[in-house]
Design a protein around this motif. Structure first.
Motif, short mmCIF file in Angstrom:
data_model
loop_
_atom_site.label_atom_id
_atom_site.label_comp_id
_atom_site.label_asym_id
_atom_site.label_seq_id
_atom_site.Cartn_x
_atom_site.Cartn_y
_atom_site.Cartn_z
N ALA A 25 0.78 -1.43 0.11
CA ALA A 25 -0.21 -0.48 -0.42
C ALA A 25 0.56 1.01 -0.51
N ASN A 26 2.42 0.92 -0.05
CA ASN A 26 2.91 2.14 0.33
C ASN A 26 3.36 2.81 -1.00
N GLU A 27 3.23 4.45 -1.59
CA GLU A 27 4.07 5.13 -2.90
C GLU A 27 4.91 4.75 -2.89
N SER A 28 5.02 4.66 -4.57
CA SER A 28 6.87 4.29 -5.49
C SER A 28 7.56 5.88 -5.69
N ALA A 29 8.45 5.22 -6.38
CA ALA A 29 9.03 6.88 -6.27
C ALA A 29 10.23 5.94 -8.37
N SER A 30 10.05 7.22 -8.38
CA SER A 30 10.78 6.97 -10.16
C SER A 30 12.05 7.11 -9.49
N ILE A 31 13.13 5.80 -9.92
CA ILE A 31 14.87 6.06 -9.91
C ILE A 31 15.43 6.27 -10.91
N LEU A 32 16.18 6.65 -11.43
CA LEU A 32 16.45 7.51 -12.53
C LEU A 32 18.45 7.49 -12.32
N ALA A 33 19.04 5.80 -13.25
CA ALA A 33 20.80 5.78 -12.97
C ALA A 33 20.87 6.51 -13.27
N CYS A 34 21.94 7.68 -13.33
CA CYS A 34 23.27 8.60 -15.03
C CYS A 34 24.08 7.31 -15.53
N LYS A 35 23.71 7.18 -17.26
CA LYS A 35 24.04 6.27 -17.75
C LYS A 35 25.90 6.36 -17.80
N LYS A 36 25.72 8.06 -17.30
CA LYS A 36 27.46 7.95 -17.64
C LYS A 36 28.62 8.14 -16.52
N CYS A 37 27.74 8.08 -15.29
CA CYS A 37 28.70 8.64 -13.44
C CYS A 37 27.91 7.02 -13.16
N SER A 38 26.78 7.38 -13.55
CA SER A 38 26.16 5.71 -12.41
C SER A 38 25.64 6.78 -11.28
N HIS A 39 25.06 7.88 -10.72
CA HIS A 39 24.81 8.54 -9.86
C HIS A 39 23.00 8.48 -9.72
N ILE A 40 22.56 8.60 -8.83
CA ILE A 40 21.15 8.56 -9.07
C ILE A 40 20.47 9.24 -8.30
N MET A 41 18.73 9.08 -8.70
CA MET A 41 18.58 10.13 -8.50
C MET A 41 16.98 10.07 -8.49
N TRP A 42 16.11 10.12 -7.29
CA TRP A 42 15.13 9.26 -6.70
C TRP A 42 13.86 10.65 -6.82
N PHE A 43 12.69 10.07 -7.68
CA PHE A 43 11.46 11.68 -7.18
C PHE A 43 10.05 10.94 -7.63
N ALA A 44 9.60 11.94 -6.26
CA ALA A 44 8.30 10.99 -5.26
C ALA A 44 7.30 11.04 -6.33
N LYS A 45 7.49 12.11 -8.30
CA LYS A 45 6.80 12.06 -9.11
C LYS A 45 7.15 11.09 -9.71
N SER A 46 6.41 10.86 -10.04
CA SER A 46 5.98 9.97 -12.25
C SER A 46 7.45 10.66 -13.15
#
Length: 86
Positions: free
Chosen positions: A60-81
């Motif tokens: 029942a918990n919400e989900s987050a969108s995760i983007l992993a950079c293809k160059k440096c592999s830094h991961i960013m999280w987004f509460a919205k889609s």
């Protein structure tokens, strides 16, 4: 324009959209805050809370969108889609 050429053009556009790896949120194109790259792998993660986990309602918990950079592999999280840039 014949049906075959229209179909071919449509299939090429669909293939390009599937290969796209650039994303935006609220109309702003996303770029890596570490290296400035604009190509990402998209993922999704569940935002678990202690209360829902305690009563076995993790689903029942919400989900987050995760983007992993293809160059440096830094991961960013987004509460919205995030939306794929076409």
């Amino acid at each position: 324009m014949s049906f075959i050429s229209k179909l071919s053009k449509g299939l090429k556009g669909a293939a390009q959209a599937l290969q796209s790896d650039e994303y935006e949120i609220n109309g702003t194109k996303i770029q890596c805050i570490h290296c400035g790259h604009q190509h990402f792998e998209l993922g999704e993660a569940q935002l678990n809370t202690a209360g829902f986990t305690f009563i076995n309602l993790d689903w029942a918990n919400e989900s987050a969108s995760i983007l992993a950079c293809k160059k440096c592999s830094h991961i960013m999280w987004f509460a919205k889609s995030v939306k794929k840039v076409v």
